[in-house]
Design an enzyme around this catalytic site. Sequence first.
Site, PDB file in Angstrom:
ATOM      1  N   ARG A  50      49.872  52.875  46.145  1.00 51.09           N
ATOM      2  CA  ARG A  50      50.247  53.728  47.268  1.00 51.09           C
ATOM      3  C   ARG A  50      51.701  53.533  47.701  1.00 51.09           C
ATOM      4  NH1 ARG A  50      46.632  52.817  52.432  1.00 51.09           N
ATOM      5  NH2 ARG A  50      47.572  50.755  52.125  1.00 51.09           N
ATOM      6  N   LYS A 110      35.023  44.577  41.086  1.00 52.31           N
ATOM      7  CA  LYS A 110      33.733  44.433  41.741  1.00 52.31           C
ATOM      8  C   LYS A 110      33.854  44.691  43.235  1.00 52.31           C
ATOM      9  CE  LYS A 110      34.852  40.492  40.404  1.00 52.31           C
ATOM     10  NZ  LYS A 110      36.273  40.609  40.766  1.00 52.31           N
ATOM     11  N   ARG A 178      40.190  45.654  55.977  1.00 52.94           N
ATOM     12  CA  ARG A 178      39.194  46.212  55.056  1.00 52.94           C
ATOM     13  C   ARG A 178      37.883  45.428  55.071  1.00 52.94           C
ATOM     14  NH1 ARG A 178      37.999  43.670  50.486  1.00 52.94           N
ATOM     15  NH2 ARG A 178      39.304  41.942  49.801  1.00 52.94           N
ATOM     16  N   ASP A 191      31.878  42.447  49.409  1.00 54.94           N
ATOM     17  CA  ASP A 191      33.079  41.718  49.005  1.00 54.94           C
ATOM     18  C   ASP A 191      32.764  40.398  48.318  1.00 54.94           C
ATOM     19  OD1 ASP A 191      36.157  41.889  49.415  1.00 54.94           O
ATOM     20  OD2 ASP A 191      35.662  39.808  49.890  1.00 54.94           O
TER      21      ASP A 191
END
Length: 342
Positions: A50, A110, A178, A191
């Site tokens: 980004r 993952k 996040r 996570d």
Amino acid sequence: MPVTLPRPRLLDPASVPALRWGVIGTGIAGPFVSALHRRTTQRAVAVVARDQAKTEAFAREHGIGTVHRSVSALIEDPQVDVVYVATPHPLHHAQALEAVAAGKHVLVEKPIAMSAAEAREITDAGRAAGVLVQEAMWTRYLPQSDVIRQVLADGLLGDVRLVRADFGFVFPFDADHRLWNAELGGGALLDAGVYPISFASSVLGPPDSVTAVGSLAPTGVDERADLLLPSGGATALASTSLVARLPVTASVMGSQARLDVWSPFFGPTGLTLTSGSATAEETSTWRDQTFDRLNEGLAHQAVHLAAYVGEGRLESPVHPHAELVSIMATIDEARRQLIAAG
């Protein structure tokens, strides 16, 4: 005479095809690309992220020749053989599908997706397109994991009765980060919990049922979870947390012996096999001394992916598509139960 641990069966990095990798994302991708270039014949040739300035700095740091300005441009680059998706969880599904549609092999960080349905769509698309789809669960490709598979196949533990694994750490609450933001795929299960759940699955296969207890953060994501996962005549206990420092170990306990994986169990560490009686225990240990740094173990998954591509495989034999979907289904159900319990 004490039972000894077998030696791992290692792949020679020079024996597999040298593929050209395109990297999407520059966060978690850093250690992977470093390991790729230091320890394998694989090469990252293009990158996109980004922030253009940070992406260009990443390219300079890792000797990557091409910086693309869009994900589609990287995926369509004819110089790219494999796309490594290293973006936040909610982006995995769309980016993996786009790479597959372009005929690229894909390694997806993952968890591979946000749900079992998304994981199934990705893996089905890869199979239909004739390209390899692999989740970046690097633990499966470590030397110690091959030792574990041999121990189980040889019956050194006897009848497996219990598997325990955990991964948890303390991360300060920040609603915008996040890890705590539901829209960004936050929560301990997605996570960190994917590691112990995947470990349990690698030993016992899919669970017969899922029972989850834990708690939610103010943002609605799971801040901790403990899972009871029975399978056949055995049981797995998997724990994950963003609010407690867990030991990050794993154990497989059988009727004849116990195998302990050292902390952090998901990286290259070591194993201890304990056998004998309660009053006369005998131990055998194995330590991974392949690399100097933990993150260099990330190289193994890239070498295996290249080997599978060379063999014409569409999925990893040690982490097949059906299991990927099953693991995500376990996470789906655990998250559902925690949300329902409030």
